[in-house]
Design an enzyme around this catalytic site. Structure first.
Site, PDB file in Angstrom:
ATOM      1  N   GLU A  56      -4.935   2.401  -4.295  1.00 29.23           N
ATOM      2  CA  GLU A  56      -3.403   2.400  -4.077  1.00 29.23           C
ATOM      3  C   GLU A  56      -3.011   1.193  -3.540  1.00 29.23           C
ATOM      4  O   GLU A  56      -1.555   1.128  -3.161  1.00 29.23           O
ATOM      5  CB  GLU A  56      -2.850   3.845  -3.543  1.00 29.23           C
ATOM      6  CG  GLU A  56      -3.103   3.708  -1.730  1.00 29.23           C
ATOM      7  CD  GLU A  56      -4.561   4.209  -1.606  1.00 29.23           C
ATOM      8  OE1 GLU A  56      -4.701   4.597  -0.632  1.00 29.23           O
ATOM      9  OE2 GLU A  56      -5.412   4.188  -2.532  1.00 29.23           O
ATOM     10  N   ASP A  83       1.008  -1.108   0.045  1.00 31.40           N
ATOM     11  CA  ASP A  83      -0.009   0.047   0.022  1.00 31.40           C
ATOM     12  C   ASP A  83       0.964   1.156   0.102  1.00 31.40           C
ATOM     13  O   ASP A  83       1.675   1.469   0.815  1.00 31.40           O
ATOM     14  CB  ASP A  83      -0.906   0.042   1.193  1.00 31.40           C
ATOM     15  CG  ASP A  83      -1.846   1.102   1.199  1.00 31.40           C
ATOM     16  OD1 ASP A  83      -3.027   0.955   0.574  1.00 31.40           O
ATOM     17  OD2 ASP A  83      -1.685   2.173   1.786  1.00 31.40           O
ATOM     18  N   ASP A 137      -1.336   9.404 -10.642  1.00 31.35           N
ATOM     19  CA  ASP A 137      -1.328   8.223 -11.798  1.00 31.35           C
ATOM     20  C   ASP A 137       0.231   7.818 -11.930  1.00 31.35           C
ATOM     21  O   ASP A 137       0.557   6.630 -12.303  1.00 31.35           O
ATOM     22  CB  ASP A 137      -1.857   8.823 -12.971  1.00 31.35           C
ATOM     23  CG  ASP A 137      -3.416   8.894 -12.893  1.00 31.35           C
ATOM     24  OD1 ASP A 137      -3.706   8.167 -11.825  1.00 31.35           O
ATOM     25  OD2 ASP A 137      -4.048   9.254 -13.664  1.00 31.35           O
ATOM     26  N   ASN A 149      -2.493  13.016  -3.999  1.00 35.15           N
ATOM     27  CA  ASN A 149      -3.507  13.350  -5.273  1.00 35.15           C
ATOM     28  C   ASN A 149      -3.995  14.972  -4.720  1.00 35.15           C
ATOM     29  O   ASN A 149      -4.440  15.656  -5.535  1.00 35.15           O
ATOM     30  CB  ASN A 149      -4.725  12.534  -5.130  1.00 35.15           C
ATOM     31  CG  ASN A 149      -4.577  11.274  -5.799  1.00 35.15           C
ATOM     32  OD1 ASN A 149      -3.640  11.284  -6.810  1.00 35.15           O
ATOM     33  ND2 ASN A 149      -4.952  10.214  -5.423  1.00 35.15           N
ATOM     34  N   HIS A 169      -4.140  14.595  -9.462  1.00 34.00           N
ATOM     35  CA  HIS A 169      -4.469  13.168  -9.773  1.00 34.00           C
ATOM     36  C   HIS A 169      -3.343  12.678 -10.894  1.00 34.00           C
ATOM     37  O   HIS A 169      -3.122  11.665 -10.967  1.00 34.00           O
ATOM     38  CB  HIS A 169      -5.942  12.927 -10.369  1.00 34.00           C
ATOM     39  CG  HIS A 169      -6.939  12.848  -9.097  1.00 34.00           C
ATOM     40  ND1 HIS A 169      -6.916  11.764  -8.317  1.00 34.00           N
ATOM     41  CD2 HIS A 169      -7.688  13.896  -8.756  1.00 34.00           C
ATOM     42  CE1 HIS A 169      -7.945  11.928  -7.460  1.00 34.00           C
ATOM     43  NE2 HIS A 169      -8.378  13.395  -7.714  1.00 34.00           N
TER      44      HIS A 169
END
Length: 203
Positions: A117, A74, A91, A82, A87
């Site tokens: 994630e 994680d 990404d 973010n 975002h």
């Protein structure tokens, strides 16, 4: 050629058109099949393929008595990435982490995006100690990655890992639950570390 009349040419043209359509349909079918099993952003396996492969590997490990380990990874403080950088930066981080997984895992292993994630690593033939060592290699490789935001600012991101080895009589939900609890401990103990559900050295 001149030995073929107009009717034969029309028949050949019709057959070629049908063949072209059939080939195009086959290509589209392969694309759809791949999209059903691959995460579109990262290119690793998606949740559906992870679940199917996990069930199959647990059944195989139970049948043959072979080692099987699962790692849940994680990304630390991903929501902050973010929220602060947008975002597009998030990404980039997800794709970079997937690249590290592809460079580190064996061909027999499976790497997939488990959700958001969180990533799943399925390691057939590997015990908990081996899985923890692999997770540590992934952790270090990712921490050393130089990532930038779309504006060119440094983007330091780390990842936490939970490791579990399949035990006799355990189903896939129990295995993922053990890895998830180990991951929770990694987060609680400061993040950017590897914890195992069995007593192996933590990183």
């Amino acid at each position: 050629g001149p030995s073929f009349d107009d009717e034969q040419r029309l028949a050949a043209n019709s057959l070629a058109s049908h063949a072209a359509i059939a080939l195009d349909n086959a290509r589209l079918h392969r694309i759809v099949e791949r999209q059903a099993l691959v995460d579109g952003l990262t290119g690793v396996a998606n949740r559906r393929r992870c679940s199917e492969t996990l069930a199959a590997e647990v059944a195989r490990a139970a049948r043959h008595g072979t080692a099987l380990s699962l790692v849940l990874a994680d990304l630390d403080d991903f929501k902050l990435v973010n929220d602060v950088h947008g975002h597009a930066a998030g990404d980039t981080v997800l794709r970079e982490f997937a690249d590290v997984l592809r460079a580190t895992l064996r061909e027999t292993d499976l790497a997939g995006r488990w959700g958001g994630e969180e990533f799943l690593l399925l390691l057939p033939g590997t015990d908990a100690a081996g899985a923890a060592q692999l997770a540590e290699r992934v952790r270090m490789a990712f921490a050393e990655r130089s990532m930038l935001t779309p504006d060119g600012a440094p983007l330091p991101v780390t990842c936490s890992f939970g490791v579990a080895q399949h035990r006799a009589g355990e189903d896939e939900d129990e295995l993922t639950g053990a890895a998830d609890r180990a991951l929770y401990r990694a987060k609680a103990q400061g993040k950017n570390r590897v914890e195992s559900s069995t007593p192996v050295r933590s990183f």
